[in-house]
Design a protein around this motif. Structure first.
Motif, PDB file in Angstrom:
ATOM      1  N   GLY A 129       0.794  -1.368   0.031  1.00 29.95           N
ATOM      2  CA  GLY A 129       0.074   0.213  -0.002  1.00 29.95           C
ATOM      3  C   GLY A 129       0.912   1.153   0.053  1.00 29.95           C
ATOM      4  O   GLY A 129       2.167   1.164   0.150  1.00 29.95           O
ATOM      5  N   GLU A 130       0.491   2.385  -0.264  1.00 30.63           N
ATOM      6  CA  GLU A 130       0.782   3.660  -0.155  1.00 30.63           C
ATOM      7  C   GLU A 130       1.420   4.180   1.533  1.00 30.63           C
ATOM      8  O   GLU A 130       0.822   3.424   2.265  1.00 30.63           O
ATOM      9  N   GLU A 131       2.179   5.105   1.374  1.00 26.82           N
ATOM     10  CA  GLU A 131       2.726   5.441   2.689  1.00 26.82           C
ATOM     11  C   GLU A 131       1.611   5.947   3.391  1.00 26.82           C
ATOM     12  O   GLU A 131       2.005   6.163   4.855  1.00 26.82           O
ATOM     13  N   LYS A 132       0.606   6.405   2.914  1.00 23.59           N
ATOM     14  CA  LYS A 132      -0.688   6.912   3.731  1.00 23.59           C
ATOM     15  C   LYS A 132      -1.337   5.940   4.453  1.00 23.59           C
ATOM     16  O   LYS A 132      -2.262   6.186   5.326  1.00 23.59           O
ATOM     17  N   THR A 133      -1.014   4.682   4.427  1.00 26.64           N
ATOM     18  CA  THR A 133      -1.877   3.529   4.875  1.00 26.64           C
ATOM     19  C   THR A 133      -1.865   3.387   6.238  1.00 26.64           C
ATOM     20  O   THR A 133      -0.777   3.777   6.922  1.00 26.64           O
ATOM     21  N   PRO A 134      -2.955   3.316   6.890  1.00 24.90           N
ATOM     22  CA  PRO A 134      -2.870   3.525   8.471  1.00 24.90           C
ATOM     23  C   PRO A 134      -2.259   2.450   8.990  1.00 24.90           C
ATOM     24  O   PRO A 134      -2.007   1.432   8.574  1.00 24.90           O
ATOM     25  N   ARG A 135      -1.805   2.908  10.219  1.00 24.26           N
ATOM     26  CA  ARG A 135      -0.970   2.244  10.841  1.00 24.26           C
ATOM     27  C   ARG A 135      -1.384   0.866  11.405  1.00 24.26           C
ATOM     28  O   ARG A 135      -0.635  -0.169  11.314  1.00 24.26           O
ATOM     29  N   PRO A 136      -2.336   0.762  11.768  1.00 21.91           N
ATOM     30  CA  PRO A 136      -2.916  -0.531  12.313  1.00 21.91           C
ATOM     31  C   PRO A 136      -2.772  -1.854  11.110  1.00 21.91           C
ATOM     32  O   PRO A 136      -2.921  -2.946  11.431  1.00 21.91           O
TER      33      PRO A 136
END
Length: 265
Positions: A129-136
């Motif tokens: 996924g992109e770096e904006k992907t939520p940490r959870p």
């Protein structure tokens, strides 16, 4: 860190499931190249409402890479029916007990529980996924690879290659340095040396999204040397690393497998 073999077997059976609404077709060549290092993509499916024009750029890509499109109409405005379809399919595939692992391609946190559930069944999960992907979602995967590293020279939407960070910049990254030191301490023998492959595996467990390419280095060994705080040496075909400054590497009496076996989790 560049992709490593999936359980040391290139014959692992994998299911690659792509959320078309949260992935760009420009990444697919690099993504599938990484997947091939983990195993065989026995299933390649992509989910979306193909009646919508915004997915038009995917259509040629699907033919080139033999990816099966799964149609899912958006029944209600504001509700993501695509996510539900992908989750249901993933669970159906999981229950067949045919696959060694799943590759989930999305930047959507809705797949966090799916990743956790698959891992609870003893299967491995690689997220893309992109770096904006939520940490959870990132930490719910065994490994998470940011798709910005896949540069497509023929597409103007691709992200430029990462600039290589200097040794000074790397040493100032306390989180990065601490990851290396903790892994080396856990994997090293009495002589202070550890197999870099084992160190890399431990770092991946602590930080699923760790990737040397995000710092501008293709190999983990290149990154370790660039940091300038560790000693990297080669003992035959094995790359060793130490947090000390020994004069020369001492041949380890333990194999990488033995060192891994003594480690928790």
């Amino acid at each position: 860190m560049a992709a490593a073999p999936w359980n040391d077997s290139s014959n692992a059976q994998l299911a690659v499931l792509i959320d078309a609404d949260n992935a760009n077709p420009s990444i697919i060549e690099g993504l599938l190249a990484v997947v091939s290092r983990f195993g065989v993509a026995s299933v390649k499916r992509i989910y979306g409402d193909w009646t919508r024009p915004n997915l038009g750029r995917w259509k040629e890509t699907l033919l080139d890479y033999s990816i099966q499109p799964i149609q899912q109409f958006a029944y209600t405005s504001g509700k993501n029916a695509t996510d539900s379809a992908m989750i249901i399919d993933a669970m159906d595939l999981l229950y067949t007990d045919t696959f060694d692992g799943f590759c989930l391609v999305s930047s959507d946190s809705d797949f966090t529980r799916l990743a956790s559930r698959i891992r609870e069944s003893g299967k491995r999960v690689i997220g893309f996924g992109e770096e904006k992907t939520p940490r959870p979602f990132v930490v719910a995967c065994d490994q998470f690879i940011y798709t910005e590293i896949f540069k497509d020279k023929g597409t103007d939407v691709a992200t430029p290659a990462r600039k290589q960070l200097t040794s000074t910049q790397l040493r100032k990254n306390a989180g990065l340095v601490n990851l290396f030191r903790a892994a080396i301490d856990a994997a090293s023998g009495e002589d202070g040396w550890a197999a870099l492959s084992v160190v890399g595996g431990l770092i991946q467990k602590q930080a699923p999204d760790f990737d040397s390419r995000r710092y501008g280095y293709q190999k983990l060994s290149d990154l370790a040397e660039a940091i300038g705080l560790f000693t990297v040496a080669r003992d035959g075909g094995t790359v060793l690393i130490s947090d000390q400054k020994p004069k020369r590497p001492v041949k380890s009496t333990k194999t990488a497998a033995e060192m891994t076996a003594k480690l928790p989790g």
